[in-house]
Write an enzyme that holds these catalytic residues in place. Structure first.
Site, PDB file in Angstrom:
ATOM      1  CG  ASP A 199      19.601  52.439  35.786  1.00 25.98           C
ATOM      2  OD1 ASP A 199      19.243  51.889  35.379  1.00 25.98           O
ATOM      3  OD2 ASP A 199      21.334  51.921  35.773  1.00 25.98           O
ATOM      4  CE  LYS A 229      21.800  51.276  32.582  1.00 24.74           C
ATOM      5  NZ  LYS A 229      22.716  50.354  34.355  1.00 24.74           N
ATOM      6  CG  HIS A 237      25.777  49.342  29.986  1.00 25.94           C
ATOM      7  ND1 HIS A 237      25.695  48.483  30.858  1.00 25.94           N
ATOM      8  CD2 HIS A 237      26.222  50.747  29.926  1.00 25.94           C
ATOM      9  CE1 HIS A 237      26.304  49.618  31.844  1.00 25.94           C
ATOM     10  NE2 HIS A 237      25.762  50.621  30.973  1.00 25.94           N
ATOM     11  N   GLY A 239      25.885  66.119  36.297  1.00 27.93           N
ATOM     12  CA  GLY A 239      26.969  65.779  35.613  1.00 27.93           C
ATOM     13  C   GLY A 239      27.866  65.839  36.540  1.00 27.93           C
ATOM     14  CG  PHE A 250      32.017  61.506  35.189  1.00 30.24           C
ATOM     15  CD1 PHE A 250      32.097  60.544  34.573  1.00 30.24           C
ATOM     16  CD2 PHE A 250      31.007  62.446  35.143  1.00 30.24           C
ATOM     17  CE1 PHE A 250      31.464  60.073  33.701  1.00 30.24           C
ATOM     18  CE2 PHE A 250      29.560  61.513  34.731  1.00 30.24           C
ATOM     19  CZ  PHE A 250      30.182  60.208  34.016  1.00 30.24           C
ATOM     20  CG  LEU A 296      19.471  55.961  49.407  1.00 27.87           C
ATOM     21  CD1 LEU A 296      20.328  55.097  49.800  1.00 27.87           C
ATOM     22  CD2 LEU A 296      17.959  55.834  50.478  1.00 27.87           C
TER      23      LEU A 296
HETATM   24  N1  LIG Z   1      23.485  53.851  31.170  1.00 30.76           N
HETATM   25  C1  LIG Z   1      24.464  54.159  31.530  1.00 30.76           C
HETATM   26  O1  LIG Z   1      25.571  53.678  30.586  1.00 30.76           O
HETATM   27  C2  LIG Z   1      24.413  54.788  31.973  1.00 30.76           C
HETATM   28  C3  LIG Z   1      26.287  55.292  33.195  1.00 30.76           C
HETATM   29  C4  LIG Z   1      26.360  55.845  33.758  1.00 30.76           C
HETATM   30  C5  LIG Z   1      24.987  55.894  35.480  1.00 30.76           C
HETATM   31  N2  LIG Z   1      24.236  55.268  35.045  1.00 30.76           N
HETATM   32  C6  LIG Z   1      23.168  55.407  35.456  1.00 30.76           C
HETATM   33  O2  LIG Z   1      22.529  56.573  36.510  1.00 30.76           O
HETATM   34  C7  LIG Z   1      22.836  56.079  38.172  1.00 30.76           C
HETATM   35  C8  LIG Z   1      23.844  57.798  38.441  1.00 30.76           C
HETATM   36  O3  LIG Z   1      24.329  58.562  37.653  1.00 30.76           O
HETATM   37  P1  LIG Z   1      26.124  58.590  38.179  1.00 30.76           P
HETATM   38  O4  LIG Z   1      26.631  57.555  39.294  1.00 30.76           O
HETATM   39  O5  LIG Z   1      27.231  58.645  37.380  1.00 30.76           O
HETATM   40  O6  LIG Z   1      25.991  60.183  39.396  1.00 30.76           O
HETATM   41  P2  LIG Z   1      25.135  60.658  39.779  1.00 30.76           P
HETATM   42  O7  LIG Z   1      23.819  59.799  40.598  1.00 30.76           O
HETATM   43  O8  LIG Z   1      24.685  62.005  39.149  1.00 30.76           O
HETATM   44  O9  LIG Z   1      26.298  60.954  40.916  1.00 30.76           O
HETATM   45  C9  LIG Z   1      26.834  60.407  41.774  1.00 30.76           C
HETATM   46  C10 LIG Z   1      27.416  61.559  42.701  1.00 30.76           C
HETATM   47  O10 LIG Z   1      26.689  62.495  43.015  1.00 30.76           O
HETATM   48  C11 LIG Z   1      27.000  62.117  45.284  1.00 30.76           C
HETATM   49  N3  LIG Z   1      24.981  62.372  45.363  1.00 30.76           N
HETATM   50  C12 LIG Z   1      25.000  61.738  45.565  1.00 30.76           C
HETATM   51  N4  LIG Z   1      23.408  63.032  45.751  1.00 30.76           N
HETATM   52  C13 LIG Z   1      24.386  63.930  46.363  1.00 30.76           C
HETATM   53  C14 LIG Z   1      23.500  64.599  46.248  1.00 30.76           C
HETATM   54  N5  LIG Z   1      21.828  65.417  46.528  1.00 30.76           N
HETATM   55  N6  LIG Z   1      23.879  65.939  46.665  1.00 30.76           N
HETATM   56  C15 LIG Z   1      25.812  66.194  46.572  1.00 30.76           C
HETATM   57  N7  LIG Z   1      25.890  65.398  45.868  1.00 30.76           N
HETATM   58  C16 LIG Z   1      25.219  64.328  45.797  1.00 30.76           C
HETATM   59  C17 LIG Z   1      27.448  61.090  45.284  1.00 30.76           C
HETATM   60  O11 LIG Z   1      27.920  61.214  46.015  1.00 30.76           O
HETATM   61  P3  LIG Z   1      27.680  60.082  47.731  1.00 30.76           P
HETATM   62  O12 LIG Z   1      27.744  58.845  47.540  1.00 30.76           O
HETATM   63  O13 LIG Z   1      28.735  60.397  48.367  1.00 30.76           O
HETATM   64  O14 LIG Z   1      26.476  60.525  48.137  1.00 30.76           O
HETATM   65  C18 LIG Z   1      28.151  60.605  43.685  1.00 30.76           C
HETATM   66  O15 LIG Z   1      29.566  61.144  43.946  1.00 30.76           O
HETATM   67  C19 LIG Z   1      24.127  55.407  38.241  1.00 30.76           C
HETATM   68  O16 LIG Z   1      23.917  55.397  39.254  1.00 30.76           O
HETATM   69  C20 LIG Z   1      23.674  54.115  37.032  1.00 30.76           C
HETATM   70  O17 LIG Z   1      22.493  53.446  37.582  1.00 30.76           O
HETATM   71  C21 LIG Z   1      24.323  54.461  33.138  1.00 30.76           C
END
Ligand SMILES: NC(=O)c1ccc[n+]([C@@H]2O[C@H](COP(=O)([O-])OP(=O)(O)OC[C@H]3O[C@@H](n4cnc5c(N)ncnc54)[C@H](OP(=O)(O)O)[C@@H]3O)[C@@H](O)[C@H]2O)c1
Length: 320
Positions: A43, A77, A110, A218, A222, A278
């Protein structure tokens, strides 16, 4: 495990890898390693600043025989500054070139806001603020209908297989469905136990639109951005309820949060810069939560939204 998309009939993997905040320097290796681990969906977005590097990881994996292009599902996006009919197709091709791909499997709007055009030669990605120093957000007079018609052309031209939307509220979706020749295949939204959004989940289900949840952990994502609310509340990963359920199943808190979504047919795209997490995130579908556990997790809903760029707590923008 996958979701069948409307109207193309293409299968979208239920678990993918998110590319937001994956550093440019490590992105190609992270994507390559994720493919090796078994991820098939990535993504990305014009705004993430790592399209070229993500594409490098994909192309290296294909060249090494790890995977074929048709086995991958690549989402990207369209950024807010490219909504006008002059820019949608041009910028779709721009991003395909950056990735080094012939087509995207899914191409999303987006955010449902059209911002003033910034030529990529001047600033790319252009980000949210038109004038960073002044804190000015500048808009452009482009209705969603104009952007959507160009997204449909991208399908007709074979540049993308499916089109969809992100961060759209229910009323906007109902309006879009009135005039769309090709209905949106996917809605990507912030969705986690602190923001469950049952109404929009029900609406999209009734209209055959698949949901992809972002920020499944959650506040976690952030914290690294010093978000003023995320830094003050209990992280979901350490919430006693989530920890208890995780211990009962011999899983991690992260896996429980992801399973809460995927078990209800909602796709997830967790991001991790750690090879261990991952892998843990991909391999979370080999257990089921009970109905009671699903209900209790949904009961954590506090309607806390972390990602509304125009409403970032503590920040006042100048809307030009
Ligand atoms: N459409 C939109 O507007 C929008 C907005 C936000 C996000 N997104 C998409 O959604 C994806 C995911 O959302 P996100 O990046 O906000 O965050 P997320 O995947 O909810 O969380 C990422 C955070 O959690 C940690 N983490 C990952 N796996 C974990 C686990 N198993 N246990 C504990 N901590 C863990 C990561 O740290 P580490 O990297 O150190 O593991 C990072 O700090 C984005 O990368 C993006 O592709 C889209």
């Amino acid at each position: 495990m996958s979701i069948t998309l409307n109207p193309s009939g293409q299968a979208m993997p239920l678990v993918g890898f998110g590319l937001w905040k994956v550093p440019r320097e490590s992105c190609a290796d992270t994507v390559y390693n994720a493919i090796k681990t078994g991820y098939r969906l990535f993504d990305g977005a014009q705004d993430y600043g790592n399209e070229k590097e993500a594409g490098e990881g994909v192309r290296r994996a294909i060249a090494d025989g790890l995977v074929k292009r048709e086995e991958l599902f690549i989402t990207s996006k369209l950024w807010n500054t490219f909504h006008s009919k002059e820019h949608v197709l041009e910028m779709t091709k721009f991003s395909l070139d950056a990735w080094g791909l012939d087509y995207f499997d899914l191409w999303l709007i987006h955010f449902p806001i059209a911002q003033k055009y910034v030529p990529p030669s001047e600033r790319y990605p252009p980000a949210l603020l038109y004038d960073v120093e002044a804190g000015t957000m500048a808009f452009e007079d482009v209705p969603i209908a104009e952007t959507w018609a160009e997204m449909e052309k991208a399908v007709e031209l074979g540049l993308v297989k499916n089109i969809g939307i992100s961060n759209f509220a229910g009323a906007l979706i109902i309006d879009l469905l009135r005039y769309a020749k090709i209905p949106p295949a996917v809605l990507q939204i912030e969705h986690h136990p602190y923001l469950t959004q049952p109404q929009i989940v029900a609406l999209t289900r009734q209209r055959g639109i698949a949901i992809t949840a972002y920020s499944s952990f959650g506040p976690q994502s952030f914290l690294e951005m010093s978000h003023p609310v995320a830094t003050k509340i209990t992280t979901l990963l350490k919430t006693p309820l989530i920890e208890e359920i995780a211990a009962a199943h011999g899983k991690s808190s992260g896996q429980v949060l992801l399973r809460w979504a995927t078990q209800r047919g909602i796709a997830v795209i967790p991001k991790s810069n750690s090879p261990h997490r991952l892998a843990e995130n991909l391999n979370h579908v080999d257990f089921d939560l009970t109905e009671e556990e699903l209900g209790k997790i949904s009961g954590l809903d506090a309607q806390i939204r972390f990602n509304d760029p125009a409403d970032w707590p503590g920040k006042i923008y100048i809307f030009a």
